[in-house]
Design a protein around this motif. Structure first.
Motif, PDB file in Angstrom:
ATOM      1  N   PRO A  49       0.816  -1.033  -0.111  1.00  0.00           N
ATOM      2  CA  PRO A  49       0.021   0.015   0.045  1.00  0.00           C
ATOM      3  C   PRO A  49       0.926   1.388   0.073  1.00  0.00           C
ATOM      4  N   GLY A  50       0.812   1.950  -0.944  1.00  0.00           N
ATOM      5  CA  GLY A  50       1.530   3.081  -1.037  1.00  0.00           C
ATOM      6  C   GLY A  50       2.942   3.194  -1.757  1.00  0.00           C
ATOM      7  N   VAL A  51       3.554   1.891  -1.945  1.00  0.00           N
ATOM      8  CA  VAL A  51       4.795   1.992  -2.539  1.00  0.00           C
ATOM      9  C   VAL A  51       4.900   0.488  -3.208  1.00  0.00           C
ATOM     10  N   ASP A  52       5.977   0.423  -4.167  1.00  0.00           N
ATOM     11  CA  ASP A  52       6.274  -0.661  -4.909  1.00  0.00           C
ATOM     12  C   ASP A  52       7.607  -1.109  -4.392  1.00  0.00           C
ATOM     13  N   VAL A  53       8.214  -2.053  -4.031  1.00  0.00           N
ATOM     14  CA  VAL A  53       9.307  -2.578  -3.417  1.00  0.00           C
ATOM     15  C   VAL A  53       9.715  -3.732  -4.429  1.00  0.00           C
ATOM     16  N   LEU A  54      10.563  -3.274  -5.335  1.00  0.00           N
ATOM     17  CA  LEU A  54      11.463  -4.015  -6.270  1.00  0.00           C
ATOM     18  C   LEU A  54      12.560  -4.854  -5.699  1.00  0.00           C
ATOM     19  N   MET A  55      12.558  -6.244  -5.456  1.00  0.00           N
ATOM     20  CA  MET A  55      13.604  -6.731  -4.892  1.00  0.00           C
ATOM     21  C   MET A  55      14.438  -7.533  -5.948  1.00  0.00           C
ATOM     22  N   LEU A  56      15.645  -7.211  -6.109  1.00  0.00           N
ATOM     23  CA  LEU A  56      16.568  -7.584  -7.304  1.00  0.00           C
ATOM     24  C   LEU A  56      17.754  -8.655  -6.924  1.00  0.00           C
ATOM     25  N   ASP A  57      18.112  -9.511  -7.914  1.00  0.00           N
ATOM     26  CA  ASP A  57      19.173 -10.215  -7.341  1.00  0.00           C
ATOM     27  C   ASP A  57      20.646  -9.878  -8.063  1.00  0.00           C
ATOM     28  N   SER A  58      21.386  -9.393  -7.259  1.00  0.00           N
ATOM     29  CA  SER A  58      22.758  -8.890  -7.830  1.00  0.00           C
ATOM     30  C   SER A  58      23.816  -9.866  -7.459  1.00  0.00           C
TER      31      SER A  58
ATOM     32  N   GLU B  80       9.349  -2.941 -15.011  1.00  0.00           N
ATOM     33  CA  GLU B  80       8.554  -2.883 -14.053  1.00  0.00           C
ATOM     34  C   GLU B  80       8.263  -1.458 -13.665  1.00  0.00           C
ATOM     35  N   LEU B  81       9.347  -0.557 -13.574  1.00  0.00           N
ATOM     36  CA  LEU B  81       9.199   0.623 -13.111  1.00  0.00           C
ATOM     37  C   LEU B  81       8.476   1.835 -14.184  1.00  0.00           C
ATOM     38  N   ALA B  82       8.381   1.039 -15.318  1.00  0.00           N
ATOM     39  CA  ALA B  82       7.539   1.989 -16.328  1.00  0.00           C
ATOM     40  C   ALA B  82       6.198   1.597 -16.546  1.00  0.00           C
ATOM     41  N   SER B  83       5.920   0.278 -15.923  1.00  0.00           N
ATOM     42  CA  SER B  83       4.164  -0.094 -16.165  1.00  0.00           C
ATOM     43  C   SER B  83       3.952  -0.195 -14.488  1.00  0.00           C
TER      44      SER B  83
ATOM     45  N   ALA C 121       8.595   4.173  -5.501  1.00  0.00           N
ATOM     46  CA  ALA C 121       9.357   2.867  -5.551  1.00  0.00           C
ATOM     47  C   ALA C 121      10.626   2.879  -4.887  1.00  0.00           C
ATOM     48  N   LEU C 122      10.794   1.682  -4.072  1.00  0.00           N
ATOM     49  CA  LEU C 122      12.141   1.369  -3.513  1.00  0.00           C
ATOM     50  C   LEU C 122      12.941   0.350  -4.352  1.00  0.00           C
ATOM     51  N   VAL C 123      14.028   0.322  -4.436  1.00  0.00           N
ATOM     52  CA  VAL C 123      14.902  -0.771  -5.209  1.00  0.00           C
ATOM     53  C   VAL C 123      15.785  -1.463  -4.052  1.00  0.00           C
ATOM     54  N   ALA C 124      15.669  -2.616  -4.284  1.00  0.00           N
ATOM     55  CA  ALA C 124      16.502  -3.471  -3.115  1.00  0.00           C
ATOM     56  C   ALA C 124      17.289  -4.621  -3.717  1.00  0.00           C
ATOM     57  N   PHE C 125      18.543  -4.531  -3.180  1.00  0.00           N
ATOM     58  CA  PHE C 125      19.459  -5.737  -3.634  1.00  0.00           C
ATOM     59  C   PHE C 125      20.486  -5.851  -2.561  1.00  0.00           C
ATOM     60  N   HIS C 126      21.565  -6.865  -2.738  1.00  0.00           N
ATOM     61  CA  HIS C 126      22.456  -7.287  -1.804  1.00  0.00           C
ATOM     62  C   HIS C 126      23.670  -6.350  -1.924  1.00  0.00           C
ATOM     63  N   HIS C 127      24.311  -6.224  -3.018  1.00  0.00           N
ATOM     64  CA  HIS C 127      25.400  -5.510  -3.030  1.00  0.00           C
ATOM     65  C   HIS C 127      25.489  -3.973  -3.370  1.00  0.00           C
ATOM     66  N   PRO C 128      25.961  -3.320  -2.600  1.00  0.00           N
ATOM     67  CA  PRO C 128      26.038  -1.839  -2.774  1.00  0.00           C
ATOM     68  C   PRO C 128      26.675  -1.480  -4.068  1.00  0.00           C
ATOM     69  N   PRO C 129      26.096  -0.580  -5.033  1.00  0.00           N
ATOM     70  CA  PRO C 129      26.787  -0.128  -6.099  1.00  0.00           C
ATOM     71  C   PRO C 129      27.801   0.958  -5.984  1.00  0.00           C
ATOM     72  N   VAL C 130      28.355   1.187  -4.873  1.00  0.00           N
ATOM     73  CA  VAL C 130      29.316   2.385  -4.585  1.00  0.00           C
ATOM     74  C   VAL C 130      30.351   1.867  -3.721  1.00  0.00           C
ATOM     75  N   THR C 131      31.675   2.458  -3.720  1.00  0.00           N
ATOM     76  CA  THR C 131      32.496   2.191  -2.660  1.00  0.00           C
ATOM     77  C   THR C 131      32.153   2.735  -1.223  1.00  0.00           C
ATOM     78  N   LEU C 132      32.259   1.934  -0.204  1.00  0.00           N
ATOM     79  CA  LEU C 132      31.877   2.488   1.052  1.00  0.00           C
ATOM     80  C   LEU C 132      33.135   2.641   1.881  1.00  0.00           C
ATOM     81  N   HIS C 133      34.053   2.542   1.306  1.00  0.00           N
ATOM     82  CA  HIS C 133      35.589   2.968   2.043  1.00  0.00           C
ATOM     83  C   HIS C 133      35.948   1.762   3.404  1.00  0.00           C
ATOM     84  N   LEU C 134      35.586   0.491   2.842  1.00  0.00           N
ATOM     85  CA  LEU C 134      35.616  -0.597   3.706  1.00  0.00           C
ATOM     86  C   LEU C 134      36.586  -1.626   2.709  1.00  0.00           C
ATOM     87  N   PRO C 135      37.632  -1.862   3.186  1.00  0.00           N
ATOM     88  CA  PRO C 135      38.549  -2.623   2.548  1.00  0.00           C
ATOM     89  C   PRO C 135      38.400  -4.168   2.249  1.00  0.00           C
ATOM     90  N   TYR C 136      37.532  -4.509   3.345  1.00  0.00           N
ATOM     91  CA  TYR C 136      37.074  -5.976   3.409  1.00  0.00           C
ATOM     92  C   TYR C 136      35.779  -6.210   2.461  1.00  0.00           C
TER      93      TYR C 136
END
Length: 254
Positions: free
Chosen positions: A107-116, A137-140, A147-162
Motif C-alpha cells: 500500500p503506497g509503495v512498490d518494492v522491487l527486490m533484485l538479484d545482484s 516494472e518501473l515503467a508499467s 518505488a524502493l529498489v533493493a538488492f544485496h551488493h551496494p553499487p558504490v565504494t563504502l571505504h571498507l577494504p573488506y
C-alpha cells in the motif's frame, strides 16, 4: 506513513568463524523477536541477502523457520545464497538458476527486490535480464506510486577494504535505468555488514547492518570483522510527501 524494517546478512548454517550455526541463528531470532514484539505494525520486513551461509537446502529450511514473522517478510539473494535451493525451499518454485527478481506492491509503495548475485562469486552485478526487468516494472503498473529498489551488493565504494573489492560493479548501467524513473526514492542493500548511508545516481543508498557480524572501518582497527557487536536493523519511513527517513536501532538481548 509507511514503515519498513530492514536487516541483512543473517548467514544461517555456519558463521564466519567456522563455528556451528547456533550463534548466527540466535542473533537472527533475536532480531525477528524484537520486530514481532513492537506495539505497532510494520508494512514489511526486508532482508537483503546472504540468508544462508553455504546455500544449502537444509539452511533454507532453517531460514524459513527463523524468518517467520507477524509482519510480511520480503527477501532477495546474496553472494552466499544459491539460486536453485533458494527458489525451491523459500519460494516453492522449480529450482532454476536464473536471477530471482520480485515486485511487491505494498500500500503506497512498490518494492522491487533484485538479484545482484553472480553464481559462485562474491562480487555483484545486475545482469541485463535483471536491469530489463527493473526498467519494465518501473515503467508499467502503478507509475504514480513511489518505488524502493533493493538488492544485496551496494553499487558504490563504502571505504571498507573488506567489502569494496566485492561490491556491485557495472553500476553505470543501473544509473541509466534509474535516471528514467524519478519515482524511485532510494536504493536499499546489505552485504557490507555495517549501517551506512551514501548517494548513487542522485538517490540515497541505505545499507542495512549485518546481523551475523559487523565489518569495521580502518580507523577502528582489528581484523575488519567484529563478532562482539550486537545486531542492528534499520527502519525506513516513507511519508505522504514522498520523503524517506531512516532510523537505525541496536537490538540488545532481552
Amino acid at each position: 506513513m509507511l514503515t519498513i524494517a530492514h536487516f541483512s546478512d543473517i548467514h544461517l548454517g555456519q558463521d564466519h568463524r567456522g563455528d556451528a550455526g547456533e550463534r548466527a541463528r540466535r542473533r537472527a531470532e533475536q532480531v525477528v523477536a524484537y520486530l514481532d514484539a513492537l506495539p505497532g505494525p510494520l508494512d514489511a520486513v526486508l532482508v537483503t541477502g546472504d540468508l544462508a551461509d553455504h546455500g544449502l537446502a537444509a539452511e533454507y529450511r532453517e531460514v524459513a523457520k527463523v524468518l517467520t514473522s507477524r509482519h510480511p517478510v520480503l527477501i532477495c539473494p546474496g553472494n552466499h545464497d544459491v539460486r536453485e535451493p533458494y527458489r525451491e525451499v523459500l519460494l516453492g518454485e522449480a529450482p532454476s538458476g536464473g536471477p530471482v527478481n520480485r515486485l511487491h506492491a505494498l500500500p503506497g509503495v512498490d518494492v522491487l527486490m533484485l538479484d545482484s548475485s553472480i553464481p559462485r562469486r562474491h562480487d555483484g552485478l545486475l545482469d541485463d535480464a535483471t536491469l530489463g526487468w527493473l526498467d519494465g516494472e518501473l515503467a508499467s503498473g502503478r507509475t504514480e506510486v513511489p518505488a524502493l529498489v533493493a538488492f544485496h551488493h551496494p553499487p558504490v565504494t563504502l571505504h571498507l577494504p573488506y567489502v569494496d573489492p566485492i561490491r556491485q560493479f557495472g553500476e553505470d548501467r543501473l544509473a541509466e535505468v534509474l535516471e528514467r524513473h524519478p519515482r524511485v526514492r532510494a536504493l536499499l542493500c546489505g552485504h557490507a555488514h555495517t549501517a551506512a548511508a551514501t548517494v548513487f545516481a542522485g538517490l540515497p543508498v541505505l545499507v542495512a547492518p549485518g546481523v551475523a557480524s559487523t565489518v569495521t572501518l580502518p580507523c577502528e582497527g582489528g581484523a575488519g570483522i567484529a563478532f562482539d557487536q550486537p545486531p542492528m536493523l534499520a527502519f525506513h519511513l516513507l511519508d505522504d510527501d514522498g520523503r524517506l527517513t531512516t532510523h537505525y536501532r541496536v537490538v540488545s538481548p532481552a
